[in-house]
Motif scaffolding. Structure first.
Motif, PDB file in Angstrom:
ATOM      1  N   ARG A 404       0.926  -1.136   0.372  1.00 16.85           N
ATOM      2  CA  ARG A 404       0.235   0.466   0.249  1.00 16.85           C
ATOM      3  C   ARG A 404       0.948   1.168  -0.260  1.00 16.85           C
ATOM      4  O   ARG A 404       1.753   1.862   0.579  1.00 16.85           O
ATOM      5  CB  ARG A 404      -1.575   0.228   1.507  1.00 16.85           C
ATOM      6  N   ARG A 416       0.916  17.339  -4.885  1.00 16.77           N
ATOM      7  CA  ARG A 416       0.965  17.851  -6.634  1.00 16.77           C
ATOM      8  C   ARG A 416       2.474  17.540  -7.111  1.00 16.77           C
ATOM      9  O   ARG A 416       2.294  18.459  -8.126  1.00 16.77           O
ATOM     10  CB  ARG A 416       0.056  19.072  -6.743  1.00 16.77           C
ATOM     11  N   ILE A 419       3.368  13.312 -12.443  1.00 12.82           N
ATOM     12  CA  ILE A 419       2.901  12.286 -12.601  1.00 12.82           C
ATOM     13  C   ILE A 419       4.384  11.088 -12.302  1.00 12.82           C
ATOM     14  O   ILE A 419       4.154  10.167 -11.762  1.00 12.82           O
ATOM     15  CB  ILE A 419       1.521  11.202 -13.326  1.00 12.82           C
ATOM     16  N   ARG A 426       5.724   5.412  -5.544  1.00 12.15           N
ATOM     17  CA  ARG A 426       5.085   4.307  -5.472  1.00 12.15           C
ATOM     18  C   ARG A 426       5.968   3.218  -5.902  1.00 12.15           C
ATOM     19  O   ARG A 426       5.840   1.914  -5.534  1.00 12.15           O
ATOM     20  CB  ARG A 426       3.879   4.327  -6.189  1.00 12.15           C
ATOM     21  N   SER A 518       3.214  -2.210 -15.731  1.00  9.45           N
ATOM     22  CA  SER A 518       2.573  -1.127 -15.277  1.00  9.45           C
ATOM     23  C   SER A 518       3.097   0.090 -16.703  1.00  9.45           C
ATOM     24  O   SER A 518       2.283   0.399 -16.536  1.00  9.45           O
ATOM     25  CB  SER A 518       2.829  -0.291 -13.893  1.00  9.45           C
ATOM     26  N   ALA A 521       1.288   0.061 -20.205  1.00  8.79           N
ATOM     27  CA  ALA A 521      -0.074   0.436 -19.947  1.00  8.79           C
ATOM     28  C   ALA A 521      -0.259   1.610 -19.595  1.00  8.79           C
ATOM     29  O   ALA A 521      -0.977   2.348 -20.635  1.00  8.79           O
ATOM     30  CB  ALA A 521      -1.251  -0.389 -18.145  1.00  8.79           C
ATOM     31  N   LEU A 525      -2.150   4.327 -22.044  1.00 10.48           N
ATOM     32  CA  LEU A 525      -3.234   5.294 -21.521  1.00 10.48           C
ATOM     33  C   LEU A 525      -2.743   6.591 -22.311  1.00 10.48           C
ATOM     34  O   LEU A 525      -3.210   8.140 -21.978  1.00 10.48           O
ATOM     35  CB  LEU A 525      -3.285   5.041 -20.148  1.00 10.48           C
ATOM     36  N   GLY A 526      -1.764   7.187 -22.417  1.00  7.64           N
ATOM     37  CA  GLY A 526      -1.365   7.491 -23.134  1.00  7.64           C
ATOM     38  C   GLY A 526       0.607   8.755 -23.189  1.00  7.64           C
ATOM     39  O   GLY A 526       0.358   9.995 -23.199  1.00  7.64           O
ATOM     40  N   GLN A 531       7.965   9.943 -19.936  1.00  3.13           N
ATOM     41  CA  GLN A 531       7.769   9.908 -18.808  1.00  3.13           C
ATOM     42  C   GLN A 531       7.726   8.767 -17.724  1.00  3.13           C
ATOM     43  O   GLN A 531       8.168   8.392 -16.915  1.00  3.13           O
ATOM     44  CB  GLN A 531       5.790  10.450 -18.563  1.00  3.13           C
TER      45      GLN A 531
ATOM     46  N   ARG B  85      -4.295   9.944 -25.233  1.00  7.83           N
ATOM     47  CA  ARG B  85      -4.402  10.702 -23.824  1.00  7.83           C
ATOM     48  C   ARG B  85      -6.015  10.584 -24.776  1.00  7.83           C
ATOM     49  O   ARG B  85      -6.819  10.511 -24.182  1.00  7.83           O
ATOM     50  CB  ARG B  85      -3.998  11.154 -23.920  1.00  7.83           C
ATOM     51  N   VAL B  98      -2.259  -0.297 -13.125  1.00  4.40           N
ATOM     52  CA  VAL B  98      -1.280  -0.144 -12.763  1.00  4.40           C
ATOM     53  C   VAL B  98      -0.941  -0.008 -11.923  1.00  4.40           C
ATOM     54  O   VAL B  98      -2.185  -0.147 -10.733  1.00  4.40           O
ATOM     55  CB  VAL B  98      -0.348   1.306 -13.113  1.00  4.40           C
ATOM     56  N   LEU B 101      -1.274   2.621  -8.041  1.00 10.77           N
ATOM     57  CA  LEU B 101      -1.572   2.640  -7.843  1.00 10.77           C
ATOM     58  C   LEU B 101      -3.374   1.732  -7.241  1.00 10.77           C
ATOM     59  O   LEU B 101      -3.413   0.998  -8.378  1.00 10.77           O
ATOM     60  CB  LEU B 101      -2.451   3.699  -9.456  1.00 10.77           C
ATOM     61  N   THR B 102      -3.805   3.147  -6.533  1.00 15.50           N
ATOM     62  CA  THR B 102      -5.350   2.571  -6.403  1.00 15.50           C
ATOM     63  C   THR B 102      -6.517   2.165  -7.394  1.00 15.50           C
ATOM     64  O   THR B 102      -5.666   2.836  -9.028  1.00 15.50           O
ATOM     65  CB  THR B 102      -6.064   3.253  -5.109  1.00 15.50           C
ATOM     66  N   GLU B 105      -6.806   6.029  -8.263  1.00 16.29           N
ATOM     67  CA  GLU B 105      -5.582   6.581  -9.442  1.00 16.29           C
ATOM     68  C   GLU B 105      -5.803   6.166 -10.502  1.00 16.29           C
ATOM     69  O   GLU B 105      -5.523   7.619 -11.547  1.00 16.29           O
ATOM     70  CB  GLU B 105      -4.141   6.717  -8.148  1.00 16.29           C
ATOM     71  N   LEU B 109      -5.773   8.858 -14.155  1.00 19.76           N
ATOM     72  CA  LEU B 109      -4.721   8.445 -14.788  1.00 19.76           C
ATOM     73  C   LEU B 109      -4.641   9.562 -16.217  1.00 19.76           C
ATOM     74  O   LEU B 109      -3.600  10.414 -16.053  1.00 19.76           O
ATOM     75  CB  LEU B 109      -3.821   7.430 -14.757  1.00 19.76           C
ATOM     76  N   PRO B 110      -5.293   8.415 -16.533  1.00 17.31           N
ATOM     77  CA  PRO B 110      -5.393   8.876 -18.350  1.00 17.31           C
ATOM     78  C   PRO B 110      -5.752  10.736 -18.218  1.00 17.31           C
ATOM     79  O   PRO B 110      -5.267  11.713 -19.231  1.00 17.31           O
ATOM     80  CB  PRO B 110      -7.020   8.579 -19.400  1.00 17.31           C
ATOM     81  N   LEU B 112      -5.251  12.779 -15.743  1.00 19.66           N
ATOM     82  CA  LEU B 112      -3.918  13.596 -14.985  1.00 19.66           C
ATOM     83  C   LEU B 112      -3.125  13.564 -16.415  1.00 19.66           C
ATOM     84  O   LEU B 112      -2.326  15.014 -16.868  1.00 19.66           O
ATOM     85  CB  LEU B 112      -3.329  13.333 -13.953  1.00 19.66           C
ATOM     86  N   LEU B 113      -2.864  12.531 -17.633  1.00 16.74           N
ATOM     87  CA  LEU B 113      -1.407  12.827 -18.611  1.00 16.74           C
ATOM     88  C   LEU B 113      -2.543  13.585 -19.494  1.00 16.74           C
ATOM     89  O   LEU B 113      -1.452  14.132 -19.809  1.00 16.74           O
ATOM     90  CB  LEU B 113      -1.846  11.169 -18.588  1.00 16.74           C
ATOM     91  N   ARG B 118      -6.729  18.408 -11.289  1.00 17.70           N
ATOM     92  CA  ARG B 118      -6.641  17.173 -10.524  1.00 17.70           C
ATOM     93  C   ARG B 118      -7.728  17.152  -9.875  1.00 17.70           C
ATOM     94  O   ARG B 118      -8.306  16.042  -9.598  1.00 17.70           O
ATOM     95  CB  ARG B 118      -5.363  16.993  -8.983  1.00 17.70           C
ATOM     96  N   GLY B 139      -9.858   2.791  -3.402  1.00 15.65           N
ATOM     97  CA  GLY B 139      -8.892   3.445  -2.304  1.00 15.65           C
ATOM     98  C   GLY B 139      -7.955   2.515  -2.419  1.00 15.65           C
ATOM     99  O   GLY B 139      -7.156   2.148  -2.438  1.00 15.65           O
ATOM    100  N   ARG B 157     -11.333   3.694 -16.610  1.00 11.74           N
ATOM    101  CA  ARG B 157     -10.682   4.413 -17.444  1.00 11.74           C
ATOM    102  C   ARG B 157     -10.256   4.953 -18.568  1.00 11.74           C
ATOM    103  O   ARG B 157      -9.336   5.542 -19.122  1.00 11.74           O
ATOM    104  CB  ARG B 157      -8.726   3.084 -16.599  1.00 11.74           C
TER     105      ARG B 157
END
Lengths: 611, 247
Positions: A404, A416, A419, A426, A518, A521, A525-526, A531, B85, B98, B101-102, B105, B109-110, B112-113, B118, B139, B157
């Motif tokens: 966690r 903030r 990403i 993490r 990960s 993935a 997603l972009g 990054q 995106r 991912v 990430l929860t 999250e 994610l997409p 935020l990208l 936020r 969570g 997502r």
């Protein structure tokens, strides 16, 4: 048991053949450590054989009795006379088979390039002596006529030989010859400088102001091995008098030999310390490699267990696999040590002739033992952890699921951060053990860099100081020795940083492998390849930040412990420390970016398909 | 209706031990806005590769891909990433959440990208998780979720940036029958909402939610038919080609 070993050996051989990369990396890092240890040990004994040769050739003493007293100091006469009586008595003691001296010593000064040096002139009648017949290397020994015979180190330092003239007490003296002895260490690291003179020349020196500073009596015993016992038996009668500034001492030939090559001992000691430090860091490398291999092979382990291979056989296979690497690393390291040792030993100014680097079987066993210990410590924990998993869970296993998010990474999300940074933090939390191992290795490297910087500043300061009166040449020799040590410390720091970088590279490569799906993935997603690179670098930078935070104070602390002796006290400038704090993470990021870029350039589609 | 995706004469070959394998062999395809298309075929027929080519996860060896008015087959990795995106949402058989990430999250994610603030990204993500009935697991990390929950999160997502097209690669292939029913229900809702969908599947039940069905074999599209005529899919499949192990 035999069948267990046979199965384990077969598994080990297969794994080594199939995945030679990690084994080669371990071999490289382990060889750096064994090579440094082998070098240190080879250099350590390299002066003894040359000393022994000179000792035999000169009928060197077994026990020496020396008295020194400051010139013209009242109150010493009675003590010196008492010691002279005792010297005569000990010359007739049981076990003594030959006596040299006592030889009177005069104190004065001799001109050398760049200044003046303290000088001892040992008075000897012309002829041969039953003990300590100095070995003439050029010119002739004392005979008729005025002149001096120079000790070999002194002759080399001032560049004088037979037929030349030296200036003693401001007056010229003819050089009759150059000779080597074991009764005194080689100038300039052994001070004062020494010449041999006849009583006739000594009279002239007395006229020039040279004064008696003491004498030396040299004894040969029936058995040289009895020297220590002989000294212990007679020591009470030859103690210095607390009421007198005169110094009296008995010394064995073994003690004199041990003191005769201080520069080689210091260099060898530094190399040994470096080797041990490198070996400790290699434990981290082995641990990281084995842990990475285990997580990679966890499914193979499950399969092996499912078909009946026992956990013990699997751990044995791991040990054999890396034990073989340790054996090769020992052989290569010792070879490197023996190859390079003459080069280093030849830079010594104390050695009596040609150095003979060698290693005893005990020393070889020591180097091999260290290599095996490194492998053992690095292998056992991850090995056992891997085989303790249930067979089913091993068979079903992918990479270890993440923990966690810790408070720090939750704070990072709240703060903030970009990403990639959040993802990096993490990821780093996913394998805290690797982070700590990585940080530990780098901390050593950073600490040694700080020590090397402090040593550099201190030696620079030393070089700006004026040589002490009467120590011109010896100070220069000490300076050269310090330069050598600085080079070793700097080299060790670089090797530690290199090992730290290799560790960082390995850990980052495993992190890239663990996080490949990960990251694929995220890119689907972009997320951009850039990054991905940033995220992986951030995931590893924690270890480097920890290493900088811990390594700088550790280095300063080590320097405080080492500080002292002849070195001027100095710290490391704030600018230099700031540079370390900035450049180490930059260099680290550059290393980590290699596997990160590789990850970013991997095609993502195969990673996203269901296996 | 306008074409959201258009592929012309698409070719992709992979190196193999014995001989190169042509995974996609001169495929033409048009996906209209608001249309749901299923692609079926036996294992190794090239349907996933076709999806990857259309989504920029693989590069074609030949042919042309257009997304809207823009030709995209020659874009760089970074240009494709930026395009995905905004325009494409992926759903995979292996979920591909991912791990670090929860659930929430992962969903945000997409967004935020893409640069969505936020707070708004979090609100959108939570709305979607509620819509997909998995908000109470927001969570949790993916390894704490069931297969069905993971796929719901993955669908959320894929939808968070309101993409031009959602591409799903065997979205029910890793689910039990109850979770499969749930997910297919979601896709049916998306179809009804006129979300453009491209669905690669083995599962006739999954394929049946589409407006149009393409069948592939040996890298080529060997048949297509409309499914919005009310004809049962089994009959459609039987009338098309022999699909080997897909039936």
């Amino acid at each position: 048991m035999i069948s267990s070993i046979r199965i384990a050996a077969r598994l080990a051989a297969r794994n080594l053949r199939r995945r030679p990369g990690p084994a080669l990396l371990l071999l490289l890092t382990l060889t750096i450590a064994t090579g440094t240890l082998g070098l240190g040990l080879s250099v350590y004994g390299s002066a003894d054989a040359a000393w022994d040769r000179a000792w035999k050739a000169t009928d060197g003493f077994h026990v020496a009795f020396d008295v020194y007293h400051p010139p013209d100091e009242a109150g010493n006469d009675a003590f010196v006379r008492k010691m002279q009586r005792r010297a005569r008595a000990i010359a007739g003691a049981s076990g003594v088979v030959a006596v040299g001296g006592p030889w009177t010593h005069l104190y004065g000064s001799i001109d050398v390039a760049g200044g003046r040096e303290d000088l001892t002139a040992e008075i000897r009648p012309p002829g041969r002596y039953p003990v300590d017949q100095p070995l003439v290397t050029s010119g002739r020994w004392l005979g008729s006529g005025d002149g001096v015979v120079l000790e070999g180190g002194l002759a080399a330092t001032i560049g004088a030989g037979a037929g030349d003239t030296v200036t003693i007490q401001g007056e010229p003296f003819a050089v009759l010859g150059v000779a080597t002895t074991v009764s005194r260490g080689r100038f300039p690291l052994s001070r004062p400088a020494q010449v041999w003179v006849t009583p006739q020349t000594a009279d002239r020196m007395r006229d020039l102001g040279m004064t008696v500073e003491g004498f030396e009596l040299q004894l040969r015993l029936r058995d040289p091995a009895d020297a220590s016992a002989f000294v212990e038996d007679h020591r009470p009668a030859f103690r210095s008098d607390p009421n007198s500034s005169a110094i009296a001492f008995l010394e064995t030939w073994q003690e004199r030999r041990a003191d005769s090559h201080s520069d080689i001992d210091i260099v060898a000691g530094t190399l040994l310390a470096a080797g041990i430090l490198l070996a400790i860091l290699t434990i981290a490398t082995a641990g990281v490699l084995v842990a990475g291999r285990m997580s990679e092979r966890i499914r193979q382990v499950g399969t092996l267990k499912a078909v009946g291979v026992t956990p013990r056989q699997i751990v044995l296979a791991l040990l054999l696999e890396y034990g073989a690497v340790a054996v090769v690393a020992t052989a290569v390291g010792i070879g490197i040590g023996l190859l390079l040792a003459p080069e280093i030993a030849n830079t010594s100014v104390t050695i009596l002739g040609t150095p003979q680097p060698r290693l005893t079987w005990m020393q070889v066993a020591f180097v091999g033992g260290v290599a095996l210990l490194v492998v053992l410590i690095g292998t056992l924990r991850p090995g056992f952890r891997g085989v303790r998993r249930s067979t089913l869970s091993s068979l079903a296993s992918g990479v270890r699921p993440p923990r966690r998010p810790g408070r720090l990474s939750r704070l990072a999300s709240g703060a903030r951060l970009p990403i990639p940074a959040v993802l990096g933090l993490r990821s780093s939390w996913r394998r805290p053990g690797r982070l700590v191992t990585n940080a530990a290795g780098l901390t050593f490297g950073v600490a040694m860099v700080v020590v090397a910087l402090a040593l550099r500043d201190s030696l620079d300061l030393l070089n700006t100081q004026t040589a002490e009166a009467g120590h011109a040449a010896s100070d220069a020799a000490v300076g050269a020795l310090y330069d050598q040590i600085r080079a070793i410390v700097l080299g060790t720091a670089l090797l530690l940083v290199m090992l730290g970088s290799i560790n960082a590279f390995i850990v980052a490569s495993f992190a890239a492998r663990d996080g490949a799906r990960s990251h694929a993935a995220i890119r689907a997603l972009g997320g951009t390849p850039r990054q991905t690179v940033i995220s992986l670098i951030v995931s590893q930078l924690g270890a480097c930040a920890l290493a900088v935070v811990l390594g700088i104070p550790l280095g300063l602390g080590l320097w405080r412990l080492m500080d002292g002796g002849d070195l001027p006290e100095t710290g490391v400038s704030a600018v230099a420390l700031l540079l370390v704090a900035v450049l180490v993470p930059v260099a680290f990021a550059a290393v980590v970016s290699v596997p990160a870029r590789r990850l970013a350039n991997r095609p993502i589609a195969p990673l996203l398909t269901y296996e | 209706m306008s074409a959201v995706i258009e592929a012309r004469d698409l070719v992709k070959t992979f190196d193999a031990d014995e001989a190169p394998v042509r995974a996609v062999d001169h495929v033409d395809l048009v996906l209209e806005e608001g249309e749901t298309v299923s692609v079926m075929g036996p294992s190794g027929c090239g349907k996933s590769t076709l999806l990857h080519l259309l989504g920029g996860l693989e590069r074609p060896d030949a042919g042309e891909v257009r997304l809207g008015d823009r030709r995209v087959d020659g874009l760089s990795e970074t240009e494709w990433a930026v395009l995905r995106r905004r325009s494409i949402g992926f759903v995979f058989q292996a979920f591909n959440l991912v791990d670090e990430l929860t659930a929430i999250e992962n969903v945000e994610l997409p967004a935020l990208l893409l640069g969505v603030p936020r707070g708004r990204a979090r609100r959108n993500a939570l709305d979607l998780l509620e819509r997909l009935r998995v908000a109470e697991r927001a969570g949790h990390l993916p390894d704490r979720l069931s297969g069905g929950e993971r796929q719901r999160v993955a669908v959320a997502r894929a939808l968070v940036n309101e993409p031009l097209v959602v591409m799903a690669d065997e979205p029910t292939g890793n689910l039990d029958s109850r979770a499969t029913g749930d997910i297919l229900g979601l896709f049916a809702e998306l179809r009804d909402a006129r979300q453009t969908l491209l669905l690669v599947t083995h599962d006739a039940r999954a394929a049946s939610i589409a407006d149009r069905l393409l069948t592939m074999r040996d890298g080529a599209v060997v048949g297509q038919t409309r499914l919005d005529t009310g004809t049962p899919i089994e009959r459609v499949l039987a009338g098309l080609v022999d699909l080997g192990d897909t039936a």
